[in-house]
Design an enzyme around this catalytic site. Sequence first.
Site, PDB file in Angstrom:
ATOM      1  N   SER A 214      36.549  35.689  36.143  1.00  0.00           N
ATOM      2  CA  SER A 214      37.245  36.894  36.165  1.00  0.00           C
ATOM      3  C   SER A 214      36.981  37.784  37.323  1.00  0.00           C
ATOM      4  O   SER A 214      36.250  37.251  38.372  1.00  0.00           O
ATOM      5  CB  SER A 214      37.069  37.596  34.795  1.00  0.00           C
ATOM      6  OG  SER A 214      37.789  38.682  34.816  1.00  0.00           O
ATOM      7  N   ASN A 215      37.105  39.127  37.184  1.00  0.00           N
ATOM      8  CA  ASN A 215      36.595  40.051  38.342  1.00  0.00           C
ATOM      9  C   ASN A 215      36.365  41.429  37.658  1.00  0.00           C
ATOM     10  O   ASN A 215      36.699  41.509  36.569  1.00  0.00           O
ATOM     11  CB  ASN A 215      37.731  40.183  39.553  1.00  0.00           C
ATOM     12  CG  ASN A 215      38.964  40.661  38.910  1.00  0.00           C
ATOM     13  OD1 ASN A 215      38.884  41.975  38.426  1.00  0.00           O
ATOM     14  ND2 ASN A 215      39.986  39.830  38.914  1.00  0.00           N
ATOM     15  N   PRO A 216      35.691  42.330  38.514  1.00  0.00           N
ATOM     16  CA  PRO A 216      35.085  43.583  37.703  1.00  0.00           C
ATOM     17  C   PRO A 216      36.037  44.569  37.534  1.00  0.00           C
ATOM     18  O   PRO A 216      35.625  45.690  37.490  1.00  0.00           O
ATOM     19  CB  PRO A 216      34.041  43.926  38.773  1.00  0.00           C
ATOM     20  CG  PRO A 216      34.028  43.348  40.051  1.00  0.00           C
ATOM     21  CD  PRO A 216      35.068  42.213  39.911  1.00  0.00           C
TER      22      PRO A 216
END
Length: 400
Positions: A214-216
Site C-alpha cells: 500500500s502507500n501512506p
Amino acid sequence: MLSGKRIILGVTGGIAAYKAAFLLRALQKAGAEVRVTMTPAATRFVGTETFSSLSKHEVAVDVFPENESATQSWTQHISWGEWADLFIIAPCTANTLAKIATGAADNMLTSTVLAARCPLLICPTMDGEMYKSPAVQKNLSTVQEFGYHVLEPEEGYLASGLEGKGRLPETNLILEKCSTVLRQHQSEGPLTGKKVVVTAGPTREHIDPVRFISNPSSGKMGLAMAEAARNMGAEVTLIHGPITMNAPTDIISIEIKSTEELFEQVKNHSDADVIVMAAAVSDFTPEKKHAEKVKKDKANSSIKLKQTPDILAWLGDHKKNGQVLIGFAMETENLIENAEKKLKKKKADWIIANSLNEDDSGFESDRNKVHLLGKKDAVQIEGLKSEVAREVLSHIFDNS
Ligand code: CTP
C-alpha cells in the site's frame, strides 16, 4: 439539509443566550456538527462549560486563549472560518451587530465572522425599542448588503418585562431558516445538478490475509475535493480506500480496499459529469494472493507482481460527452514534465500535480502545494488542502 453540516454557533451577551443551548441540541439532533464561539459578555449569562460539554469541543471566546493547545490557538478564527458550512449568531446583540456592520474583530466571534467563507445567519435579539432604533435598523441593512442573512426577531414578552419585537425565534424556526440559507447557497454553486465522483485514499493489494502492499495516502486531499464539490452544489460520491476520516453524511461514501474493487466501483459510476481521481492507486498487485497466512519459514524472499489497470487511463479512453476528468500526479522529480506526460497519456482534462519533495505538502499533511495543468499554462495553488481543493475546482469550473 442540516445532516452532516458543520456549523459554528455564535452566542452573544443577551439573556436569550440560554436558549442557544437548546438550539445547539436541536442542530445536533438534525445531524449537524456544532462548534461554539461566545463573546466574553455571553459567558456572564451561560458558562462556557455548558456549550463545551454539549458540543464536545472547546468553546472559543478570546482571540488569544490563555492556554494555546491543539484545539485553541490564536489562528482558530481562520481554521473555523474554513471548516464551517454555516455560521449562526443566536442571539445576536445590538453591540455585536454593530461590530459586524463595521468590520470590528475584537473577539473570537467577530474575528470568525470576517474569516468565515460560509453563509452567516444573524438572529438579532434585544429589547423592542433598541431593535427599532435607527442605528440598529441601519446596521441590519448594512449586514444584509454584505450578503449576510438575518432572521427577524419575534414579537412578544421580553426579559425587560415589556412587550415588543426582539425575542429570539423558536428553535424550529431558526432550524428552518438555516436549511433555507444552506439550500440557497447550494443552488447557487457552479456544480449544482452535477454528479461528481471523487476517489480518495490508498488501495491495498493483499499478499495474504495479513500482509499487503500500500502507500501512506491519508485521503485528506480527496476528501477535501469531495467537500469542495459538495459546497459548489454537486451530488458527490466518494469512493475511498482505508482512511481514518469519515465523509460528511451528505456525501455518498463507498469503501473499497483493492485496486480491482476501486476499478469496479469507478466503472459503475463512470457516467458522472466530473470524475476526480485523487486515490493513490497501487500500481502493482501480487500475481498470487494466498488464502491463508504464509508462514515465514515457507515464504519466498521475492514476490511476483503484476501491474494493476490504470483506472484514469481507462476513464480517458471511455470518456462521456462533456465529462470532465481530473487526475493527480504525485512526483518526486521533473514535476511539470511528468505531469504533462500523464495529462496526455491518460487523456485527462486536468492534472493536479504535487511534489513529494515540497515542505508542507504530500500524503499526510493538512496543506498542499500543487500545479494545476490543463490546456493553458499551469497555475500554482498553495494552502490548506480544503483551500487548494476549492481553488482548483473554482479555476476549472469558472473557466469552463
Ligand atoms: N491512477 C489510476 N490507476 C492506476 C494508477 C494511477 O487511475 N493504476 C491515477 C491516480 O489516481 C492519479 C493518476 O493516475 O490520478 C496519476 O497517478 P500517479 O501515481 O501519479 O502516476 P502513475 O500513473 O501511477 O505513474 P508513475 O507511478 O509511473 O508516476
